[in-house]
Every structure is written in C-alpha cells, then in structure tokens.
Motif scaffolding. Structure first.
Motif, PDB file in Angstrom:
ATOM      1  N   GLU A 196     -28.697 -96.831 -25.617  1.00 22.04           N
ATOM      2  CA  GLU A 196     -27.562 -97.467 -26.268  1.00 22.04           C
ATOM      3  C   GLU A 196     -27.913 -98.912 -26.585  1.00 22.04           C
ATOM      4  N   VAL A 197     -27.787 -99.258 -27.834  1.00 24.42           N
ATOM      5  CA  VAL A 197     -28.063-100.630 -28.265  1.00 24.42           C
ATOM      6  C   VAL A 197     -26.723-101.340 -28.357  1.00 24.42           C
ATOM      7  N   ILE A 198     -26.606-102.433 -27.625  1.00 27.49           N
ATOM      8  CA  ILE A 198     -25.357-103.185 -27.633  1.00 27.49           C
ATOM      9  C   ILE A 198     -25.518-104.355 -28.588  1.00 27.49           C
ATOM     10  N   ILE A 199     -24.717-104.331 -29.639  1.00 28.02           N
ATOM     11  CA  ILE A 199     -24.737-105.400 -30.632  1.00 28.02           C
ATOM     12  C   ILE A 199     -23.550-106.304 -30.325  1.00 28.02           C
ATOM     13  N   PRO A 200     -23.828-107.579 -30.049  1.00 31.46           N
ATOM     14  CA  PRO A 200     -22.709-108.475 -29.715  1.00 31.46           C
ATOM     15  C   PRO A 200     -21.810-108.682 -30.930  1.00 31.46           C
ATOM     16  N   ASP A 201     -20.549-108.905 -30.651  1.00 34.23           N
ATOM     17  CA  ASP A 201     -19.613-109.202 -31.727  1.00 34.23           C
ATOM     18  C   ASP A 201     -19.974-110.550 -32.338  1.00 34.23           C
ATOM     19  N   PRO A 202     -19.810-110.688 -33.652  1.00 37.48           N
ATOM     20  CA  PRO A 202     -20.109-111.995 -34.270  1.00 37.48           C
ATOM     21  C   PRO A 202     -19.102-113.033 -33.777  1.00 37.48           C
ATOM     22  N   PRO A 203     -19.490-114.299 -33.767  1.00 33.93           N
ATOM     23  CA  PRO A 203     -18.542-115.332 -33.310  1.00 33.93           C
ATOM     24  C   PRO A 203     -17.340-115.396 -34.242  1.00 33.93           C
ATOM     25  N   VAL A 204     -16.225-115.704 -33.667  1.00 33.28           N
ATOM     26  CA  VAL A 204     -14.999-115.809 -34.450  1.00 33.28           C
ATOM     27  C   VAL A 204     -14.928-117.215 -35.039  1.00 33.28           C
ATOM     28  N   ILE A 205     -14.759-117.288 -36.348  1.00 36.93           N
ATOM     29  CA  ILE A 205     -14.672-118.577 -37.033  1.00 36.93           C
ATOM     30  C   ILE A 205     -13.220-118.774 -37.437  1.00 36.93           C
ATOM     31  N   THR A 206     -12.650-119.850 -36.934  1.00 38.51           N
ATOM     32  CA  THR A 206     -11.252-120.126 -37.284  1.00 38.51           C
ATOM     33  C   THR A 206     -11.224-121.204 -38.362  1.00 38.51           C
ATOM     34  N   PRO A 207     -10.331-121.081 -39.316  1.00 37.32           N
ATOM     35  CA  PRO A 207     -10.262-122.091 -40.375  1.00 37.32           C
ATOM     36  C   PRO A 207      -9.779-123.424 -39.797  1.00 37.32           C
ATOM     37  N   VAL A 208     -10.253-124.524 -40.378  1.00 39.44           N
ATOM     38  CA  VAL A 208      -9.852-125.845 -39.914  1.00 39.44           C
ATOM     39  C   VAL A 208      -9.094-126.564 -41.029  1.00 39.44           C
TER      40      VAL A 208
END
Length: 168
Positions: free
Chosen positions: A135-147
């Motif tokens: 099983e290859v675990i792919i991390p979730d992409p970072p969450v980018i919040t608008p500024v």
C-alpha cells in the motif's frame, strides 16, 4: 482332505502429504490453516478435502484392503482455490498411483508412484503466493487558504545606484 485358505491379510494405511509453502506474505496476513487440499480418487471421482495444518502439511490416509490386491489405484492431489483475495493458488496436480500386492508373508504391500518415481510416503510440494501490492500512502496536499489583500506587504527592492547629479 481339507484345505484351509490363508487368513485375510490385515488392512494397511499409506500416507500422501501435501506440503504447502506461502511466498510473499511479508505482512503475516495468511496462515497455513486458510488453505485446503484435495485427494481425489481419479477412478471414482470421490474427493477427500482437508485443511492444512498450521505447519503447512496436509496428510491424507489411504486404507488398503485385501479387495485391492492386484489393483492400481489412481489419485489426484491438488490445492483447492478458496477465493482468498490477492492469493495465487498452486495449479499443480499430482497424479499418484498406488499398486497393491500380496507379500510373501500374506501381508499387503503397496507401491506408491508419481511421475515414474516410487515413494514410501508421497509428499507433493505446493507454493501459495500472496500477490498484494504494498500500500502506497500518498499524503494529502497542503490546504491553501485564500488571504485578504491587506495582509500582503510589498517590500521595496533597492538596487545599488550611484547618484551623478541632482536636477533642480
């Protein structure tokens, strides 16, 4: 004058063993007692299905009687596909021939053969393969919040400059 026939010889039991090896199970998901093996009488179609012991061995016992004298019994031994996910079952089928004779001392004598080789007790080797991709675990992409716009600050860029003169 009377004739006394010899006594009926005693039954004998021979053993035929399936020895299973599990390959590729680095996670310890499988155990030997998850697999079944079949000893099928090729002449009658009768099947004996046994579950493998925890050591990977499945031992079938064949009882031979005086009624088998002069016969060659044909058996097939194979692994049963139980449909376990990610398992590749062995496709080997062993043809086993058991010839029964009357020995010099009025005892049953069995000769067990497979592929032209004689055995005291036949052992068929099977390999069961666990074929699951790791099983290859792919991390979730970072969450980018608008500024908001005012949160930005622009730094001025100052270049090295030489002032030659001043205009008035």
């Amino acid at each position: 004058n009377s004739y006394d026939p010899p006594p009926v010889p005693e039954n004998i039991i021979i053993h035929v063993t399936a020895n299973n090896t599990i390959i590729g199970d680095t996670e310890g998901v499988l155990s030997f007692d998850m697999f079944d093996f079949v000893l099928e009488n090729a002449d009658t179609g009768a099947k004996n299905v046994l579950t493998s012991a925890i050591n990977g061995k499945t031992v079938f016992a064949i009882t031979l009687t005086h009624n088998d004298i002069g016969k060659t019994l044909h058996y097939k031994m194979y692994q049963l596909d139980n449909g376990i996910e990610n398992v590749i079952y062995s496709n080997l089928v062993y043809d086993i021939y058991v010839s029964v004779a009357l020995g010099d001392n009025n005892e049953l004598v069995a000769t067990v053969m497979s592929n032209g080789v004689a055995y005291n007790n036949f052992i068929g080797e099977f390999e069961t393969v666990y074929d699951k991709e790791p099983e290859v675990i792919i991390p979730d992409p970072p969450v980018i919040t608008p500024v908001e716009e005012e949160e930005f600050f622009i730094w001025p860029i100052i270049l090295d400059a030489v002032i030659v003169g001043v205009i008035a």
